[in-house]
Write a protein that holds these residues in place. Structure first.
Motif, PDB file in Angstrom:
ATOM      1  N   SER A   1       0.850  -1.311   0.006  1.00 33.91           N
ATOM      2  CA  SER A   1       0.088   0.254  -0.112  1.00 33.91           C
ATOM      3  C   SER A   1       0.915   1.286   0.087  1.00 33.91           C
ATOM      4  N   GLY A   2       1.884   1.352   0.635  1.00 33.44           N
ATOM      5  CA  GLY A   2       2.875   2.677   0.627  1.00 33.44           C
ATOM      6  C   GLY A   2       3.408   2.813  -0.765  1.00 33.44           C
ATOM      7  N   GLU A   3       3.954   1.844  -1.205  1.00 42.82           N
ATOM      8  CA  GLU A   3       4.441   2.141  -2.720  1.00 42.82           C
ATOM      9  C   GLU A   3       3.447   2.343  -3.615  1.00 42.82           C
ATOM     10  N   THR A   4       2.104   1.816  -3.708  1.00 47.08           N
ATOM     11  CA  THR A   4       1.048   2.228  -4.316  1.00 47.08           C
ATOM     12  C   THR A   4       0.644   3.691  -3.958  1.00 47.08           C
ATOM     13  N   ALA A   5       0.497   4.023  -2.946  1.00 44.81           N
ATOM     14  CA  ALA A   5       0.082   5.241  -2.758  1.00 44.81           C
ATOM     15  C   ALA A   5       1.111   6.367  -3.341  1.00 44.81           C
ATOM     16  N   ARG A   6       2.377   6.040  -3.121  1.00 46.76           N
ATOM     17  CA  ARG A   6       3.399   6.840  -3.568  1.00 46.76           C
ATOM     18  C   ARG A   6       3.351   6.926  -4.891  1.00 46.76           C
ATOM     19  N   HIS A   7       3.086   6.065  -5.817  1.00 45.63           N
ATOM     20  CA  HIS A   7       2.958   5.784  -7.205  1.00 45.63           C
ATOM     21  C   HIS A   7       1.601   6.854  -7.571  1.00 45.63           C
ATOM     22  N   HIS A   8       0.527   6.721  -6.866  1.00 43.97           N
ATOM     23  CA  HIS A   8      -0.600   7.410  -7.268  1.00 43.97           C
ATOM     24  C   HIS A   8      -0.248   8.758  -6.981  1.00 43.97           C
ATOM     25  N   ALA A   9       0.340   9.240  -5.961  1.00 43.29           N
ATOM     26  CA  ALA A   9       0.770  10.515  -5.489  1.00 43.29           C
ATOM     27  C   ALA A   9       1.637  11.169  -6.737  1.00 43.29           C
ATOM     28  N   LEU A  10       2.137  10.600  -7.563  1.00 44.81           N
ATOM     29  CA  LEU A  10       3.009  10.980  -8.780  1.00 44.81           C
ATOM     30  C   LEU A  10       1.992  11.520  -9.683  1.00 44.81           C
ATOM     31  N   HIS A  11       1.146  10.580  -9.994  1.00 44.51           N
ATOM     32  CA  HIS A  11       0.012  10.780 -10.817  1.00 44.51           C
ATOM     33  C   HIS A  11      -0.755  11.762 -10.627  1.00 44.51           C
ATOM     34  N   LEU A  12      -0.989  11.982  -9.573  1.00 51.31           N
ATOM     35  CA  LEU A  12      -1.772  13.424  -9.088  1.00 51.31           C
ATOM     36  C   LEU A  12      -0.989  14.568  -9.308  1.00 51.31           C
TER      37      LEU A  12
ATOM     38  N   GLU B   1      -3.148  20.185 -15.707  1.00 50.78           N
ATOM     39  CA  GLU B   1      -4.490  21.167 -15.566  1.00 50.78           C
ATOM     40  C   GLU B   1      -4.230  22.569 -15.092  1.00 50.78           C
ATOM     41  N   LYS B   2      -3.061  22.794 -14.552  1.00 54.64           N
ATOM     42  CA  LYS B   2      -2.610  24.119 -13.946  1.00 54.64           C
ATOM     43  C   LYS B   2      -3.421  24.389 -12.850  1.00 54.64           C
ATOM     44  N   LEU B   3      -3.759  23.488 -11.947  1.00 54.03           N
ATOM     45  CA  LEU B   3      -4.676  23.790 -10.680  1.00 54.03           C
ATOM     46  C   LEU B   3      -3.853  24.445  -9.666  1.00 54.03           C
ATOM     47  N   PRO B   4      -4.721  25.575  -9.093  1.00 53.68           N
ATOM     48  CA  PRO B   4      -4.198  25.957  -7.968  1.00 53.68           C
ATOM     49  C   PRO B   4      -4.114  25.422  -6.611  1.00 53.68           C
ATOM     50  N   LEU B   5      -3.225  24.608  -6.544  1.00 55.75           N
ATOM     51  CA  LEU B   5      -3.179  23.517  -5.550  1.00 55.75           C
ATOM     52  C   LEU B   5      -2.631  23.978  -4.330  1.00 55.75           C
ATOM     53  N   LEU B   6      -3.232  23.500  -3.215  1.00 54.23           N
ATOM     54  CA  LEU B   6      -2.558  23.791  -2.088  1.00 54.23           C
ATOM     55  C   LEU B   6      -1.691  22.707  -1.216  1.00 54.23           C
ATOM     56  N   LEU B   7      -1.984  21.494  -1.780  1.00 56.65           N
ATOM     57  CA  LEU B   7      -0.886  20.489  -0.963  1.00 56.65           C
ATOM     58  C   LEU B   7      -1.445  18.952  -1.583  1.00 56.65           C
ATOM     59  N   SER B   8      -0.665  18.217  -1.841  1.00 59.64           N
ATOM     60  CA  SER B   8      -0.715  17.086  -2.219  1.00 59.64           C
ATOM     61  C   SER B   8       0.402  15.978  -1.687  1.00 59.64           C
ATOM     62  N   GLY B   9       0.114  14.768  -1.756  1.00 61.75           N
ATOM     63  CA  GLY B   9       1.453  13.806  -1.468  1.00 61.75           C
ATOM     64  C   GLY B   9       0.652  12.563  -0.906  1.00 61.75           C
ATOM     65  N   HIS B  10       1.445  11.700   0.012  1.00 59.40           N
ATOM     66  CA  HIS B  10       0.867  10.440   0.503  1.00 59.40           C
ATOM     67  C   HIS B  10       1.313   9.986   1.694  1.00 59.40           C
ATOM     68  N   GLN B  11       0.620   9.193   2.539  1.00 55.33           N
ATOM     69  CA  GLN B  11       0.805   9.100   3.763  1.00 55.33           C
ATOM     70  C   GLN B  11       0.675   7.738   4.117  1.00 55.33           C
ATOM     71  N   THR B  12       1.767   7.000   4.864  1.00 58.33           N
ATOM     72  CA  THR B  12       1.504   5.797   5.234  1.00 58.33           C
ATOM     73  C   THR B  12       0.683   5.915   6.840  1.00 58.33           C
ATOM     74  N   ILE B  13      -0.437   5.090   6.757  1.00 54.29           N
ATOM     75  CA  ILE B  13      -1.254   4.857   8.114  1.00 54.29           C
ATOM     76  C   ILE B  13      -0.721   3.789   8.909  1.00 54.29           C
ATOM     77  N   ASN B  14      -0.437   2.604   8.206  1.00 53.09           N
ATOM     78  CA  ASN B  14       0.221   1.572   9.050  1.00 53.09           C
ATOM     79  C   ASN B  14       0.828   0.668   7.858  1.00 53.09           C
ATOM     80  N   GLU B  15       1.524  -0.448   8.228  1.00 49.56           N
ATOM     81  CA  GLU B  15       2.004  -1.387   7.178  1.00 49.56           C
ATOM     82  C   GLU B  15       0.995  -1.812   6.127  1.00 49.56           C
ATOM     83  N   MET B  16      -0.265  -1.961   6.382  1.00 51.24           N
ATOM     84  CA  MET B  16      -1.374  -2.400   5.753  1.00 51.24           C
ATOM     85  C   MET B  16      -2.406  -1.399   4.875  1.00 51.24           C
ATOM     86  N   HIS B  17      -1.993  -0.057   5.268  1.00 44.25           N
ATOM     87  CA  HIS B  17      -2.921   1.211   4.904  1.00 44.25           C
ATOM     88  C   HIS B  17      -2.142   2.275   4.415  1.00 44.25           C
ATOM     89  N   ALA B  18      -2.141   3.016   3.258  1.00 39.77           N
ATOM     90  CA  ALA B  18      -1.635   4.012   2.780  1.00 39.77           C
ATOM     91  C   ALA B  18      -2.519   4.782   1.961  1.00 39.77           C
TER      92      ALA B  18
END
Length: 82
Positions: free
Chosen positions: A16-27, A34-51
């Protein structure tokens, strides 16, 4: 003042951690394209089985981005003071 919404994509399992990190790259790519006025983006590991991958947007843009990217859930984003 417009509220901020944190859009979240949940990933579960031992990778899950690696998948979330990869998805954050696509975001990030979507935000730039899209040139969005973004405030914040990223990824976070909640525990070893959830990110999560996440993106914080102005509430006024939430529906447009939700419909384009289909996050799993959203919540009101509150900045930590100080």
């Amino acid at each position: 003042m417009n509220r901020k919404i944190k859009l979240l994509w949940d990933f579960r399992g031992p990778d899950s951690g690696e998948t979330a990190r990869h998805h954050a790259l696509h975001l990030s790519e979507f935000i730039k394209r899209e040139k969005l006025p973004l405030l914040l983006s990223g990824h976070q590991t909640i525990n070893e089985m959830h990110a999560v991958a996440y993106m914080v947007v102005e509430e006024s843009m939430m529906i447009q981005i939700r419909d384009a990217l289909l996050p799993h859930r959203g919540e009101v984003y509150e900045e930590n003071p100080g």
